[in-house]
Design a protein around this motif. Structure first.
Motif, mmCIF file in Angstrom:
data_model
loop_
_atom_site.group_PDB
_atom_site.id
_atom_site.type_symbol
_atom_site.label_atom_id
_atom_site.label_comp_id
_atom_site.label_asym_id
_atom_site.label_seq_id
_atom_site.Cartn_x
_atom_site.Cartn_y
_atom_site.Cartn_z
ATOM 1 N N GLN A 47 -70.277 13.175 7.745
ATOM 2 C CA GLN A 47 -71.477 13.359 6.937
ATOM 3 C C GLN A 47 -71.280 14.463 5.914
ATOM 4 O OE1 GLN A 47 -74.773 14.018 9.552
ATOM 5 N NE2 GLN A 47 -74.826 11.916 10.316
ATOM 6 N N ALA A 48 -70.630 15.542 6.354
ATOM 7 C CA ALA A 48 -70.387 16.635 5.403
ATOM 8 C C ALA A 48 -69.491 16.187 4.265
ATOM 9 C CB ALA A 48 -69.775 17.826 6.142
ATOM 10 N N ASN A 49 -68.435 15.421 4.568
ATOM 11 C CA ASN A 49 -67.557 14.930 3.503
ATOM 12 C C ASN A 49 -68.306 13.990 2.560
ATOM 13 O OD1 ASN A 49 -65.435 16.372 4.588
ATOM 14 N ND2 ASN A 49 -64.702 14.663 5.855
ATOM 15 N N SER A 50 -69.164 13.154 3.121
ATOM 16 C CA SER A 50 -69.954 12.257 2.278
ATOM 17 C C SER A 50 -70.868 13.053 1.365
ATOM 18 C CB SER A 50 -70.765 11.306 3.154
ATOM 19 O OG SER A 50 -71.620 10.504 2.364
ATOM 20 N N GLN A 51 -71.390 14.150 1.860
ATOM 21 C CA GLN A 51 -72.258 14.988 1.041
ATOM 22 C C GLN A 51 -71.459 15.635 -0.091
ATOM 23 O OE1 GLN A 51 -75.450 15.110 1.681
ATOM 24 N NE2 GLN A 51 -76.063 16.594 0.135
ATOM 25 N N ILE A 52 -70.247 16.042 0.236
ATOM 26 C CA ILE A 52 -69.411 16.670 -0.812
ATOM 27 C C ILE A 52 -69.108 15.674 -1.918
ATOM 28 C CG2 ILE A 52 -67.140 17.666 -1.239
ATOM 29 C CD1 ILE A 52 -67.246 18.788 1.601
ATOM 30 N N LEU A 53 -68.750 14.461 -1.511
ATOM 31 C CA LEU A 53 -68.442 13.454 -2.524
ATOM 32 C C LEU A 53 -69.659 13.120 -3.361
ATOM 33 C CD1 LEU A 53 -66.167 11.064 -0.427
ATOM 34 C CD2 LEU A 53 -65.477 12.745 -2.152
#
Length: 1471
Positions: A445-451
């Motif tokens: 989820q954190a990586n998706s938020q970064i992208l």
């Protein structure tokens, strides 16, 4: 689905049982060679077994709500921890000299590695982290850090904290990991200013600086030394303080703990206000990491301050310790534990759910092992203390695994092996097993938020760490820093540039459920365990350990409804369960839930609040705060948002109960309810179909306007008082009593206008119809209501009493001159002052009419003072005595003691027109239509059954009997006053009942027999001295008061001020008046009603619970009854005399066999009732019926014979009395008593009161020397029908159809047998007249055989005729006696046997065909052969072949057949 909080009421169950009775009763079998119809045993509804009959509607002193009084569960002095001192003596880099550390060794302090940075920076970081950890539990406290302090700094810190904290609590946290261990003398170590020496500080000095109350946390080796020394010094200080207080005349108990702390020397408060009260140091709380000789663990996998970590970050240390204990979880690293998703205060997340479970488990462990007072102090008084002690339980478990034993004061029992810790291990295991997957999902989820951020703002150079922080800011949290946990509050994060999207424009991952996380089933399983406990009961006497967990579950919307339903079932177990729930802390939860709009919670919350307030009514202020009471007002006023509840009316009744408690003696609550229009909401339900709701709506109205004038004025505008008066004809006695209670609360007010006075007069007249009510409860409330009228218009009643006395004196030739009349003639309105004077002045034109109203009420009170029920008579006697004392006292003060004028007194024996005598003067009611108001009866009460108050004869409750003697007040003060005034009447004083001794009254002339229980009285010992205790002495004191030369010493007030402005005479302070003070009377009806909700509502009645004692007893009785019914079909000749029962020489006038018990009741011609065991020939009990001299019992019946029978005795004064436990001299009680007939007229051959009881329909038919037959409904306790006999003759006997109860047969003195149909109107009720031409011999007895149309009638001529109800002529005529007169006859219920007795002492028994079965001369041969005594009565046993006869010499003889004797010996057994 809302819980069925209140089951169907007893009245509903009564209708259900009665509905099946007649059909069951018709089931008969043909058996035996005689072909006799054989019924089977049927249990009908048990009458007079309601709550009101068990206690005479009085609150019991031994009621469970009083045996288990509400505990002090509220926090009277809720202390707060407002200041925190964090004293850290770490001396980073230098080990203390007396500690040898291992290598490797634990080094983390507050989850910070002190060797990862500079010593000073590390010290500051540790201090800040520790403060943040404490702020999780108490964020509003003032925190002071003292890092490696000196002695002076420590003292300054402590003194300053106490000055600022005042009387609140201070937390002193001491970490001594960098200094030597505490000494045995209780000295801790700090530093000098140059940090070159360790300086000891005695715990005694800390006590002096910090005062009390305080919390001390000692995190160091040998910490137990500090705790032990502290307690030693505290005991010395407290002992010295007590000694000083004693020398100053003070008391330690006068100083509540924690009220004002002991202030350190030199503080400003000492100078400004002097030395404050001493606060004991025993109130201080201490937590020590280990014992006096123990060293803290040095495991490198754990922090060095493991005790502090347990107290401040319990979840993290618990999980770390759990991983260390469980090798299968080796893939879980400490870093992973630090990253558990969620927040501590969000129960939907893994971290929040763990914290929630941990709180529930530690609370439950503490509640199960600690005394409730200690639990309340440690876990409910202060948030900080509660959190520390919850976490201390974990510290004990963890530290004991490393051979350390934490200590505390107050000391707690060991809890480290409590079984609930296994539940915690299971919950931790479930979370840790999912942790890798959860962390992977969170990382995705954190990586998706970064992208997403990078795609939205491609032109802005954003580093990966900044993007991660931005995503964390959008979720409202920051990723944990190394060495911290999710429990640590976030630190500010630098926001992204304005070009970046805002947090509102991004999806919030924290709000999106973690679909991969499986929530724990801990709470659902605990609820199931609690449900099993409720359903099956405890295996042992241990209380349910899940109760604190149930309260925690109330925080969850998922399980809230189920938890509330289970909680309601638990509270329904009794007052003890309510107290238990309150002690565990239920109240804040259910109080907060009143703000919930959820409709499905309303029924169960209403039930829970009803249970709480039934046990503890001290929650009025809490309901008033934040308008919590409106929750119940809205339910009562509208059905909006209410789920479909089958018993909604009973829930509304609970709302009325809750609001009545809210108004009870709480003026602010009354005013709030009046403003919320509770009055209008309750009035709507006065006509509801549910009697419980009608009852409590009336009670709620009464509590709302009690002593609240504005509420009464609002009610007058809506004519609420008229609606309540209409309820006096309700079919349920409790509803009628509730209406009377509300009317009584309506009476009397400080500011009464002419309109209000007229309304009170009209209401007073309207309620007088309740004197004809068969329920003593209603009549008692009537007396309480009238006592308030007497109190507020006492001067008017003195006038009415004097005028009634004048009428009596005119008839006896006495003088009626009143020495006060000349004085009052010169005073306007008769000298009336005060409230009554104001009322009289405003309606002076109609003064004569008002006096007539008061005369009417006064005569009713005189009648009630001789009420057949002792408690009603006791209440009314107090009111009558009050007026009589005012009258006497006024004469004593206004006349010359040496004058010859008699002292005028009113006494109950002189009732004038009340007793049927002539009426004249102001006795007539024809003013302002009052007479019409008086004679009006409720719609449900027939006009002939209601009390028509015309002051001529129909008001008479005391009727002429026998030789014309009138009913008397029993041992009344009025009679004693009559003796001292010399006032004579035509009635003999011998008729007065005398002899008051230990609550029993025996009529004069009654023989004193061994075991005679005098006048049987109900259980109302709580009344105390409500009647004059020594009437003769009191009367003598009053008589000698005027003539005594020392009269002044008996007067507590000057003679000129004896009569107050409002016309009342102050008598409460006079020592010579024993029992008339205390007006107006206080009703106990409300307290008794409240007991209903304190009792279990969902529990099956014991009698219907298979296997219970009561159910087994009923089953045994049913089998016994079946055996008796089987044996009744054996017909043999009665040839064997069974026994001779000596009735002490008193003629036996009435005999009655119990159907199934071996009881024979004998009534003589006075008032004595004897109960015999006819098989054993032994007398079980003898007691007085209490009827006046000159009257006698004329009818005896049993009711509820199939189960536990009651004895009904009717006497020729027109009164019916019911007794419980009639066979036991110790336990006999009067259940009910009322005047069934009010218009008995004297005849030459008086039959008195004749009764017939119908168990199937619950109807009591009464007749006698009257021209009508009256039907009383036992369930309603009302007269439901009157139908005229259409004959000038008296009724001599009566029988009725035992199946439907609609056909009534009466035998008359004119020789006719008349049959009435109750289904027809009263005018057309006479269906048939059976009489032989030219035969006018009085009918001796009539008997309608069960299950047939055969009617047997016997006359004094000696002929017995058998009629078929379908024919006009008799089927058969049997000539029993030709040379003598038949005096009595009896017919067997099932066997075809007729027994009769003649005037020449011959008893003849025949069958229905006329064949003679037996001829008995009772006095031939044997010991009694020389006696010749007239047989007065005989009776056959309803089922057995047993005959009993009673004669004038007092002997009762019994006969039985050979078959009966063989059956008793076991030779004949039922199939």
């Amino acid at each position: 689905m809302a819980p069925q909080a209140v089951p169907g009421s007893g009245r509903d169950r009564a209708h259900d049982q009665r509905a099946g009775g007649p059909e069951d009763a018709q089931e008969v079998v043909q058996g035996g060679r005689t072909g006799v119809a054989q019924p089977r045993a049927v249990f009908f509804y048990q009458y007079y077994s309601e709550r009101r009959h068990e206690t005479n509607a009085n609150p019991l002193p031994d009621h469970p709500s009083r045996l288990h009084p509400a505990h002090d569960w509220k926090m009277r002095e809720r202390l707060k921890t407002v200041s925190v001192a964090l004293v850290l003596c770490l001396n980073i880099g230098i080990d203390p000299p007396d500690i040898v550390k291992t290598s490797p060794c634990a080094k983390l302090e507050a989850w910070v590695d002190p060797f990862s940075m500079a010593p000073q920076k590390a010290l500051d970081t540790i201090g800040r982290n520790l403060q943040q950890q404490y702020e999780v539990w108490q964020p509003r406290a003032r925190y002071k850090l003292s890092l490696d302090p000196s002695v002076e700094e420590t003292k300054k810190l402590c003194v300053g904290l106490r000055r600022n904290a005042k009387d609140e609590r201070i937390l002193f946290h001491y970490n001594g990991h960098g200094v030597p261990k505490p000494t045995q003398g209780g000295e801790i170590w700090v530093f000098n200013k140059n940090y070159t020496q360790y300086i000891p500080v005695s715990i005694y000095e800390l006590q002096t600086w910090l005062g009390s109350p305080c919390i001390f946390v000692y995190d160091c080796s040998n910490a137990g030394n500090i705790l032990t020394a502290f307690n030693r010094f505290a005991e010395q200080r407290d002992t010295e303080a007590l000694r000083q207080l004693a020398s100053l005349g003070g008391s330690q108990s006068s100083l509540p703990p924690g009220s004002t702390p002991g202030t350190p020397p030199g503080s400003s408060s000492n100078v400004a206000s002097g030395p404050p009260p001493y606060v004991p140091f025993r109130d201080c709380i201490q937590l020590a990491a280990c014992g006096p000789t123990e060293i803290l663990p040095m495991n490198p996998d754990l922090p060095a301050d493991i005790f502090t970590c347990c107290l401040t970050t319990p979840i993290e240390i618990a999980l770390r310790w759990f991983v260390m204990q469980k090798s299968p979880l080796s893939n879980i690293t400490p870093e992973m534990i630090n990253k558990i998703p969620g927040k501590l205060n969000d129960r939907r997340t893994p971290l929040g759910e763990l914290n929630w479970i941990f709180t529930a488990i530690t609370d439950t462990i503490a509640w199960n092992v600690l005394p409730h007072d200690l639990f309340k102090r440690l876990f409910r008084q202060d948030l900080m203390v509660a959190a520390l002690f919850r976490n201390y339980l974990l510290a004990e478990r963890v530290m004991r695994s490393f051979k350390c034993t934490p200590m505390s004061y107050p000391a707690l029992p060991p809890t480290h092996q409590h079984p609930l810790w296994q539940s915690w291990d299971l919950a931790a295991d479930m979370v840790l097993s999912q942790l890798p997957a959860l962390l992977a999902a969170e990382e995705a989820q954190a990586n998706s938020q970064i992208l997403q951020i990078a795609n939205v703002s491609p032109g802005i150079p954003t580093s990966v760490p900044a993007a991660i922080n931005a995503a964390a800011e959008a979720r409202g949290t920051q990723l944990p820093a190394p060495g911290t946990t999710g429990a640590t509050p976030p630190t500010p994060v630098t926001p992204l540039p304005s070009a970046a999207p805002s947090a509102q424009s991004l999806p919030d991952p924290a709000q999106q459920p973690l679909t991969t996380y499986r929530h724990s089933a801990f709470f659902a399983e605990q609820l199931t365990a609690f449900e099993v406990w409720l359903a099956k009961g405890a295996i042992s006497k241990r209380l349910p350990e899940q109760l604190p967990i149930v309260l925690q579950v109330l925080l969850s919307q998922v399980h809230r409804l189920r938890a509330l339903m289970l909680l309601s079932r638990f509270l329904d177990l009794g007052p003890w369960s309510v107290n238990l729930a309150l002690s565990v802390g239920i109240f804040p939860y259910v109080l907060k839930l009143l703000q919930s709009p959820a409709a499905e919670l309303k029924p169960v919350l209403v039930f829970i609040w009803a249970k709480i307030l039934a046990v503890d009514s001290s929650c009025q202020n809490e309901l008033l705060k934040d308008t919590g009471f409106m929750y119940f007002v809205n339910i009562l006023a509208s059905s909006v948002n209410m789920p479909p509840v089958p018993n909604i009316s009973e829930h509304r009744a609970m709302c009325c109960f809750i609001l009545s408690v809210f108004c009870h003696e709480f003026r602010a609550g009354q005013q709030a309810c009046l403003k919320a229009n509770v009055l209008g909401a309750a009035v709507v339900h006065l006509t509801d179909s549910d009697p419980l709701l009608r009852q409590w709506a009336a009670v709620c109205i009464g509590k709302l306007w009690e002593r609240l004038p504005e509420a009464k004025f609002a009610a007058i505008k809506d004519s609420v008082h008229e609606k309540l008066c209409a309820m006096l004809g309700d079919v349920v006695p409790e509803v009628r009593a509730a209406a009377m209670f509300a009317i009584g609360a309506f009476m009397g007010d400080a500011d009464r206008s002419e309109n209000v006075v007229n309304i009170e007069h009209n209401v007073s007249i309207s309620v007088l119809a309740a004197t004809a009510d068969a329920s003593p409860l209603v009549r008692r409330e009537l007396v309480v209501c009238l006592s308030k009228v007497v109190w507020f218009y006492s001067k008017k009643f003195v006038d009415a009493a004097f005028e009634l006395l004048g009428e009596d004196q005119k008839r006896t030739g006495g003088s009626t001159e009143d020495p006060r009349r000349a004085k009052r003639a010169a005073v306007p309105n008769g000298g009336q002052g005060g409230a009554a004077g104001r009322a009289g002045g405003q309606d002076g034109a109609s003064r004569a009419g008002n006096v007539s109203v008061y005369t009417c009420i006064w005569k009713v009170l005189l009648n009630l003072s001789v009420d057949p029920h002792p408690e009603v008579a006791s209440y009314a006697s107090r009111v009558v005595d009050y007026i009589n004392l005012q009258l006497v006292t006024a004469n004593l003060l206004d006349t010359n003691p040496s004058a010859d004028a008699p002292i005028a007194v009113t006494s109950a024996p002189s009732l004038g027109s009340v007793n049927g005598g002539p009426s004249s003067g102001p006795s007539s009611l024809s003013v302002n239509g009052i007479e019409r108001a008086v004679t009006a009866s409720p719609k449900t009460m027939p006009s002939s059954a209601g009390l028509a108050i015309n002051l001529n004869s129909s008001l008479s409750l005391g009727t002429k009997v026998g030789n014309g003697n009138n009913i008397r007040r029993s041992a009344s003060f009025a009679y004693s006053l009559r003796n001292i005034t010399g006032l004579s009447t035509s009635h003999s004083s011998d008729n007065i009942l005398v002899g008051v001794e230990s609550g029993r009254i025996t009529p004069k002339g009654t023989p004193t027999l061994p075991g005679v229980a005098g006048y049987i009285r109900p259980r109302f010992a709580h009344l105390g001295n409500r009647s004059s205790p020594n009437l003769v002495a009191t009367a003598n004191a009053v008589a000698s008061l005027a003539a005594s030369p020392d009269a002044e010493k008996y007067e507590d007030v000057p003679a000129t001020s004896a009569m107050s402005e409002d016309g009342r005479i102050s008598i409460a302070s006079s020592s010579v008046f024993g029992g008339a003070e205390g007006l107006p009377l206080e009703s106990v009806f409300y307290d008794w009603c409240c007991e209903y909700f304190a009792e279990p509502q969902m529990k099956v009645p014991e009698v219907d619970d298979p296997g219970s004692v009561r159910s087994n007893e009923r089953l045994w009785r049913q089998q016994r009854n079946n055996r008796v019914l089987y044996e009744s079909k054996l017909v043999h000749e009665l040839s064997e005399r069974s026994a001779t029962l000596a009735n002490d020489g008193e003629p036996a006038k009435v005999l009655c066999f119990h159907q199934f018990e071996d009881h024979l009741v004998v009534a003589n011609d006075k008032d004595t009732i004897s109960v015999w065991d006819w098989k054993q020939s032994s007398r079980l009990n003898i007691f007085s019926n209490g009827n006046p001299t000159g009257s006698r019992p004329t009818s005896v019946r049993f009711i509820n014979e199939e189960d536990v029978a009651l004895l009904l005795v009717g006497s020729d004064e027109g009164v019916v009395r019911l007794y419980r436990n009639y066979e036991s001299p110790e336990r006999i009680e009067i259940v009910s008593a009322w005047r069934a007939l009010t218009d008995l007229f004297p005849t030459s051959r008086g039959t008195g009161l004749i009764t017939d009881w119908q168990q199937v329909t619950g109807s009591l038919l009464v007749a006698g020397d009257v021209k009508f037959i009256r039907v009383w409904d036992a369930e309603k306790e009302l007269c439901v029908q009157d139908f005229p006999t259409k004959s000038n003759s008296s009724v001599t006997s009566m029988t009725s159809d035992r199946v439907s109860g609609m056909h009534v047969v009466g035998g008359f003195t004119d020789g006719a047998v008349r049959i009435y149909d109750r289904r027809s109107s009263s005018r057309d009720s006479l269906a048939m007249v059976l009489q032989q031409p030219n035969d006018s011999s009085p009918i001796v007895n009539v008997h309608l055989r069960p299950g047939s149309q055969d009617l047997v009638a016997g006359a004094t001529s000696g002929e017995v005729r058998i009629w078929d109800l379908r024919q006009q002529s008799s089927v058969r005529t049997i000539s029993m006696f030709q040379q003598s007169e038949m005096v009595t006859m009896s017919v067997h219920n099932h066997a075809p046997i007729i027994a009769s007795a003649s005037s020449n002492q011959l008893i003849k028994m025949t069958n229905l065909e006329g064949h003679i079965l037996s001829m008995i001369r009772p006095y031939e041969g044997g010991v009694l052969g020389s006696f010749r005594s007239v047989i007065h009565t005989l009776t056959l046993h309803p089922h057995r072949l047993v005959l009993a006869s009673g004669s004038a010499d007092g002997h009762v003889l019994t006969w039985r057949s050979e078959a009966e004797r063989m059956s008793e010996s076991g030779l004949i057994r039922p199939v």
